[in-house]
Every structure is written in structure tokens, then in C-alpha cells.
Write a protein that holds these residues in place. Structure first.
Motif, PDB file in Angstrom:
ATOM      1  N   LEU A 152       0.897  -1.174   0.161  1.00 11.95           N
ATOM      2  CA  LEU A 152       0.175   0.033   0.095  1.00 11.95           C
ATOM      3  C   LEU A 152       0.960   1.161  -0.010  1.00 11.95           C
ATOM      4  N   GLY A 153       1.918   1.156   0.763  1.00 12.70           N
ATOM      5  CA  GLY A 153       2.902   2.240   0.794  1.00 12.70           C
ATOM      6  C   GLY A 153       3.401   2.426  -0.490  1.00 12.70           C
ATOM      7  N   ARG A 154       3.895   1.549  -1.168  1.00  6.66           N
ATOM      8  CA  ARG A 154       4.499   1.678  -2.503  1.00  6.66           C
ATOM      9  C   ARG A 154       3.573   2.229  -3.588  1.00  6.66           C
ATOM     10  N   ILE A 155       2.260   1.696  -3.439  1.00  9.26           N
ATOM     11  CA  ILE A 155       1.136   2.356  -4.426  1.00  9.26           C
ATOM     12  C   ILE A 155       1.017   3.825  -4.085  1.00  9.26           C
ATOM     13  N   LEU A 156       0.981   4.099  -2.987  1.00 10.11           N
ATOM     14  CA  LEU A 156       0.697   5.447  -2.476  1.00 10.11           C
ATOM     15  C   LEU A 156       1.873   6.432  -2.806  1.00 10.11           C
ATOM     16  N   TRP A 157       2.883   5.841  -2.814  1.00 11.90           N
ATOM     17  CA  TRP A 157       4.207   6.419  -3.299  1.00 11.90           C
ATOM     18  C   TRP A 157       4.446   6.599  -4.611  1.00 11.90           C
TER      19      TRP A 157
END
Length: 724
Positions: free
Chosen positions: A660-665
Motif C-alpha cells: 500500500l505504501g508503495r502504491i501511494l508513493w
């Protein structure tokens, strides 16, 4: 004098680093030791004044927070519970400070280390002397901060930094629940003070929650939470216990505790024996009246505590790191304390907390002596034969082991009228018996706790003696230069071991009658709920009572049971005539009213564990041969990988969070926000400039042609405009 028991370690923490820079590291060490020793002396004076002299009091220092009806004073609450914790914290902290002079003598950052130790001590003392939940929360977060600093003390090591962050993050999960619990307390009671809240619960007062139209007796009050109507005290009990689970490393929130071994060994002794991990047990026992009126929350405490005792004991069976074996042992022993509180035996829970501080600090500091001697090796499979180079440490570790495994002589109780044996024998057996007694009274989960406690006792004995046999016995498996040139521990490290050994041997016998015996009612006074404790008053019986206003027992040949309030007799008048209880480990129907097999079951469990460990590690030529479980097997892998809890958390929480963090990033921030925002605009400007640059060929005839085309376009526009 009373405030200085809390403030003196803070003074040491503030002065350590300046003195270390201006004078020397040794001066910083001696300064912090002096302040902690003075606090320890005051703590013991207060113990005899408050717990023995029955002179409980609260000293209000100043109003810390005041906003409308929200008032939180800064106070020093001195009752039996708090002075017991003062003695435990300052005594163990003093010994750890002294021990650290020898253990850390080669470290260039000694002033910083001693400052952190004293800060840790101050935060824990603030916690246990709090008079309200906000002050307690301040100390609660303070020990969390200090633990982060101490676990990550070797900040040049990635593993230490990772362990510190893990401890901090996992504790934030529990602290979120604790914070919600405090909010719920203020929402329901309109106060965060212990006396106001506990008195309302004790008297079943009519309580009107914030902004509610009508109130109800607290025993019947329900509140809305997450779309559900929940019993108010049960909700508060569960939320507070979530905080206790994180701080005291109970199952599901235990994962930080083994990794905390990345800190220096004295830190492990301080965290595991006397400070941070005992905070959760203290909180539950401090709120005992809440849990006695919220049986579902108490059942949760029982279940989680018993499961933790069993879980951690199974994991400790196959650990090879000497400090991690003792760390999982701590986790297991904390489980005992929690399920004792869950079944209503708060006196036994605090008794085990008290005795555990001595033998667990002894084991950790003894392990530190071994690690120091073998050039900071921690793998027990690379040791062996250490008793020849460290005979004194070996003797101290034996004392710690017989204490934690519960070596004692139950058949001598009828003669001496107190348990004759080591500290662990007195306190752990009291917990197991209390669980059985609560089960006979129909308390939910008590028999489960009794069974898990006995099984955990077998495993505790096995892994504790396995540690002794692998480390101290047999042929040396260490490199030759280690055994030929060991680092012998200095006297700074040996003296604390001797003091702790005395407590590990005798604390149980000395404290039994006051903590859980026939003097418990007068000893605890109004600081703890004691009715229903299988050992309070010497008899197991389910009396709905609270010893808040208990009359001290009459001194004499036979102390009388104090008058206590009950559901049928709130004033305690029904107890004009006190019962006399015969104590003893006799047949059922005498003494504690336990079957004989219950009294001897913990001793048998200890002998089974010891016999199994001895048969495997001492009777064969190779102690490292395949053990009872086949390496590579399912059960072996399950236990070796600590029930795969870390892997499950990695799968359920860590990996999805990373994705999720990678997608948001990458997508949310990179492509959408930056892509359409500043990066997009700057990219558009760059694209336009590159197009314009293409028009700049440098040839005059190109520019002349463009000018002619432009003039032609302008004339056409003018012509068309004139025609209209």
C-alpha cells in the motif's frame, strides 16, 4: 522526603552526561549510582512505613492539567502496591547500575548509558506512584521512550536500531488501546483520578456519561462503541488490558520482547525484571476492582495470560541464544502473573511480580557475566564447560534456576506454616493453586489457566536446566583462545549477583504471609481487591468483597479476618464474628482445601522437566545430538520459528502495508500528485521549450521565410476582418 524517591533518579539522568563531559565517565557512573541508591534507601523506609506500618497516604504536589472538569494532579501515591513497586524498581535498578560499571567499562558512551538507565528508573517510579490515569500514562510513555533509547543503545548496529523501532511501534499499538481506555474512563466517570473512579465502582454509584441524558448504576451501564452497546466496565477493562498486553509482552503483542536483547545485557535485566514489562501487571492489579466487576474482561486477561505462559515456554525450549531463552522465560512468567489476576488472585500476581524481579535479574546478570567472559558470544551451543572459569557465576545461575523452576518442599508447610523453598516455589505455586481454586468456584477460564500453568512449569524447568547444562557443563565448544583467555568479571559485576541470589532464595518465604497468607488483608489495605484470592486470608472462598475499608486484623495468637464489604452486607457488619482458618498442605478439607495432587503437581512438573533435560544433556557424550524433536520436523520448525507469529504478522500487516505504501508513493504521490502538479507543469514547460528550440535552426532564410508567412497570416486576418 516522599517526592525525592521519584526525583533522585531524574537528577542523576540530567547530570550524567554533563559530568561525563566535564569530569570523567567514572564520575558520571558514581553520580547516577549515588542518586539511585539514595532513592532505594528512601523506598525501603517508605515500605516499612506504609506497608508494614499501615500509613498509606497521597501527597498532592501540584495541579498538572486543569481544563474545565478535566483535572489531573501530579501526586505521589503511597500505598502497599506502590511501595512494593518502589522497592523492586529501586533495588534492582541500583544493582543494575553497579553491575553496569563492570560490564560497560570499555564503552566510550558510558555517561549516555547511565543517563538512560536513570531516566528509565525515573519513568517507572512516576508510573507506580501515579494518583490518576494521566500521570500513569506519562510514566507509561516514559518507559517506552527509555526502552527505545536503551534497546537501540548500540546505534551503529542495524539490528539494534530495528529492534528499538520494533519495540516502539508494537508498544504504540497497545498504548492506543490504553489511551482509548483512559478516554472512556473520563467519558463515563467524568474523572481520571483513581479514588473517584474506584469508589464509584466499589459503591455501584449511579454514573451519567458525558452528554448523556440519564445515568445508571455503573454495574449496569452500557455505552455505544463502534456501533455496539457494550457494558461500560467491560469495555474499559478490555481497553486497559490491550495497553497492558503491549507493555508486558503478552501473546499477539509479544514480538518486541526477544528482539529487545539487542541492548546491553544490564538493560535486559532492568527491562525484564523490574521496570517496563511489569507495568502491565501493575496496571491490571491497580484496577482490580474494575476487573472484578467486569467478568468478561477478567476472562480475557485469564485466557491471554495462560496462553502466553504456555506459548513462551514452548518457544524457549529450542532457543540457543542465552539471553533469548531468559527473555521468553520472562514472557512466560508474565503470563502467570496475568492469569493470576484474571482469576481474581491479585495478591498472588503481585507476589510473583515481587519474587520474579530477584531471580530474573539474577539470571540476566549471570548471563551477562558469561557473555562478558566468553568474548560476547551468546550462542549456548558454542559454550560448554564455563563453570570451570566462572565458578561463582555458575553458583549464582544455579540459584536463579532453582528459583524460577520452583524448587521447594510442600510437605514442610504443616510444620512451618509457610512454603519452604525458593522464591519461585512460593509465588508460582500460589498462582497455580489459585487458578485451581477459582475453577472450583466456577470462574471462567480458571481450569484452562491451571492446566497451562502446569504444562508451562514442565517446559520452564526443561529449558532452564538446558541453559545450565549447555552453558556450564560438558566439554568446551568455544574457540581455544576464549577459554584460555576469558574476560573474568570484576567485583562490580559479582556483588549484585550475591544480593539478588539472597532474594531469589528467601523472598518467597519472607513475603508469603503478607502477600497471600493470613496477613494479606491488613497488608494490602485498600490498595487491591483481595476477596476471592485463594490465598488471601488463608482460605479459598468466593466472597464478593473489597478490602478498601478493611479493619486491620487484631494482633494476637489468632489474627481475625477483617470486616469486609459484600454484596449482601455493604458495611461489613455481617462479618462481626471472624472465621479462623487453619492453613496447611494437608488433605482436602483442611488448610487451603486443595486436593493433595494439586499441591504436589507443580513440584512434579518441575521434576519432570529437570529429569528430561538431565537425561538428554548430561547422560550422553554429545549434548548437541538430535533432541526430543527431530530437526526439520513440523513441530520442531513450528517451535523454532516461534509459532510463525512474526511471519503471520509480516504476511497480514507488514507486506500489505509495504505494498500500500508503495502504491501511494509511486502512483498516488509520484504519478498523480507530482505528475499532475509541480512535476507535470515543469515537464510541460520543458516539453514546450524543446519544441520552440527546434524552431531555432540558426539559418537566416528560415527566419525570413517565417516572417513572410507571419506577415501573410496577419494580412489575411486583417482582410477577412475588413470584409465583415
Amino acid at each position: 522526603m516522599e517526592p525525592f524517591v521519584v526525583l533522585l533518579p531524574l537528577f542523576g539522568a540530567l547530570l550524567a552526561m554533563p559530568i561525563g563531559r566535564m569530569v570523567s565517565a567514572r564520575a558520571a557512573e558514581l553520580t547516577t549510582i549515588a542518586f539511585v541508591l539514595m532513592a532505594c534507601l528512601i523506598a525501603w523506609v517508605l515500605f516499612f512505613d506504609v506497608a508494614v506500618g499501615h500509613n498509606a497516604r497521597t501527597i498532592q504536589l501540584f495541579t498538572w492539567i486543569g481544563s474545565g472538569n478535566f483535572i489531573a494532579d501530579w501526586a505521589v501515591k503511597l500505598d502497599t502496591m506502590s511501595v512494593i513497586m518502589l522497592v523492586v524498581i529501586t533495588s534492582v535498578s541500583s544493582l543494575v547500575h553497579i553491575y553496569s560499571v563492570g560490564y560497560m567499562h570499555d564503552d566510550a558512551s558510558r555517561p549516555r548509558f547511565f543517563a538512560y538507565l536513570s531516566l528509565f528508573t525515573f519513568a517507572m517510579l512516576t508510573l507506580v506512584t501515579a494518583d490518576n490515569f494521566i500521570q500513569l500514562f506519562f510514566g507509561w510513555e516514559g518507559v517506552g521512550l527509555a526502552s527505545y533509547l536503551l534497546i537501540g543503545f548500540y546505534h551503529h548496529k542495524k539490528s539494534a536500531n530495528d529492534a528499538a523501532i520494533k519495540a516502539f511501534v508494537v508498544n504504540r499499538v497497545g498504548d492506543f488501546g490504553f489511551a482509548l481506555g483512559i478516554m472512556a474512563i473520563f467519558f463515563i466517570f467524568g474523572s481520571v483520578g483513581f479514588e473517584e473512579v474506584f469508589q464509584a465502582v466499589r459503591t455501584d454509584a449511579v454514573v451519567t456519561p458525558f452528554n448523556a441524558a440519564d445515568g445508571a448504576p455503573i454495574s449496569e451501564l452500557t455505552v455505544g462503541f463502534l456501533g455496539l452497546e457494550l457494558h461500560a466496565l467491560t469495555l474499559i477493562g478490555i481497553l486497559l488490558f490491550i495497553g497492558a498486553m503491549g507493555k508486558s509482552a503478552q501473546f499477539f503483542l509479544h514480538t518486541w520482547l526477544p528482539d529487545a536483547m539487542e541492548g546491553p545485557t544490564p538493560v535486559s535485566a532492568l527491562i525484564h525484571a523490574a521496570t517496563m514489562v511489569t507495568a502491565g501487571v501493575f496496571l491490571v492489579c491497580r484496577c482490580s476492582i474494575i476487573y472484578e466487576n467486569a467478568p468478561d474482561a477478567a476472562t480475557l486477561v485469564t485466557f491471554i495470560g495462560a496462553t502466553t505462559a504456555f506459548f513462551a515456554a514452548t518457544v524457549g525450549l529450542l532457543q540457543d541464544d542465552i539471553k533469548k531463552v531468559i527473555a521468553y522465560s520472562t514472557c512466560s512468567q508474565l503470563g502467570y502473573m496475568f492469569f493470576a489476576a484474571g482469576v481474581g488472585s491479585y495478591g498472588a500476581a503481585m507476589f510473583h511480580l515481587f519474587t520474579h524481579a530477584f531471580f530474573k535479574a539474577l539470571l540476566f546478570l549471570g548471563a551477562g557475566s558469561v557473555i562478558h567472559a566468553v568474548h560476547h558470544e551468546q550462542d549456548m551451543k558454542k559454550m560448554g564447560g564455563v563453570r570451570h572459569i566462572l565458578p561463582f557465576t555458575y553458583a549464582m545461575m544455579i540459584i536463579g534456576t532453582i528459583a524460577i523452576t520452583g524448587v521447594g518442599f510442600p510437605f514442610l508447610y504443616d510444620i512451618f506454616h509457610f512454603p519452604v523453598g525458593t522464591a519461585g516455589f512460593a509465588s508460582k505455586d500460589a498462582i497455580i493453586e489459585a487458578a485451581y481454586a477459582a475453577g472450583t468456584e466456577g470462574r471462567t477460564g480458571a481450569y484452562y489457566a491451571f492446566a497451562m500453568g502446569l504444562i508451562a512449569a514442565v517446559f520452564t524447568s526443561f529449558y532452564s536446566w538446558r541453559l545450565i547444562f549447555l552453558t556450564f557443563h560438558g566439554k568446551s565448544r568455544a574457540p581455544d583462545h576464549v577459554m584460555k583467555h576469558p574476560h573474568f568479571p570484576p567485583n562490580w559485576m559479582l556483588l549484585p549477583l550475591a544480593v539478588l541470589a539472597f532474594g531469589a532464595l528467601f523472598a518467597g518465604m519472607l513475603g508469603y504471609k503478607s502477600f497471600v497468607g493470613d496477613k494479606a488483608a491488613s497488608f494490602w489495605g485498600n490498595s487491591i481487591y483481595i476477596a476471592g484470592d485463594a490465598h488471601a486470608g488463608g482460605e479459598s472462598h468466593a466472597v464478593e468483597a473489597y478490602a478498601a475499608e478493611a479493619t486491620p486484623p487484631v494482633e494476637g495468637d489468632h489474627a481475625e479476618t477483617p470486616a469486609i464489604a459484600s454484596a449482601e452486607d455493604p458495611a461489613g457488619a455481617a462479618h462481626d464474628e471472624a472465621e479462623e482458618h487453619t492453613e496447611g498442605y494437608g488433605e482436602e478439607g483442611e488448610g487451603h482445601h486443595f486436593p493433595l495432587w494439586v499441591l504436589y503437581a507443580p513440584l512434579l512438573a518441575m521434576l519432570i522437566g529437570f529429569g528430561t533435560a538431565f537425561a538428554h544433556y548430561m547422560r550422553g557424550s554429545d549434548p548437541l545430538r538430535p533432541g526430543l524433536l527431530r530437526e526439520g520436523g513440523i513441530l520442531y520448525s513450528f517451535l523454532k520459528n516461534k509459532w510463525y507469529v512474526d511471519e503471520v504478522y509480516r504476511f497480514l500487516f507488514l507486506n500489505p502495508s509495504r505494498r500500500l505504501g508503495r502504491i501511494l508513493w509511486k502512483i498516488g504521490d509520484g504519478r498523480i500528485i507530482d505528475g499532475l502538479g509541480p512535476d507535470g507543469l515543469s515537464g510541460l514547460a520543458g516539453f514546450g521549450s524543446r519544441l520552440i528550440v527546434r524552431l531555432q535552426s540558426g539559418y537566416i532564410y528560415h527566419y525570413a521565410f517565417a516572417m513572410l508567412v507571419g506577415i501573410g497570416v496577419i494580412l489575411l486576418i486583417v482582410r477577412l476582418g475588413g470584409a465583415q
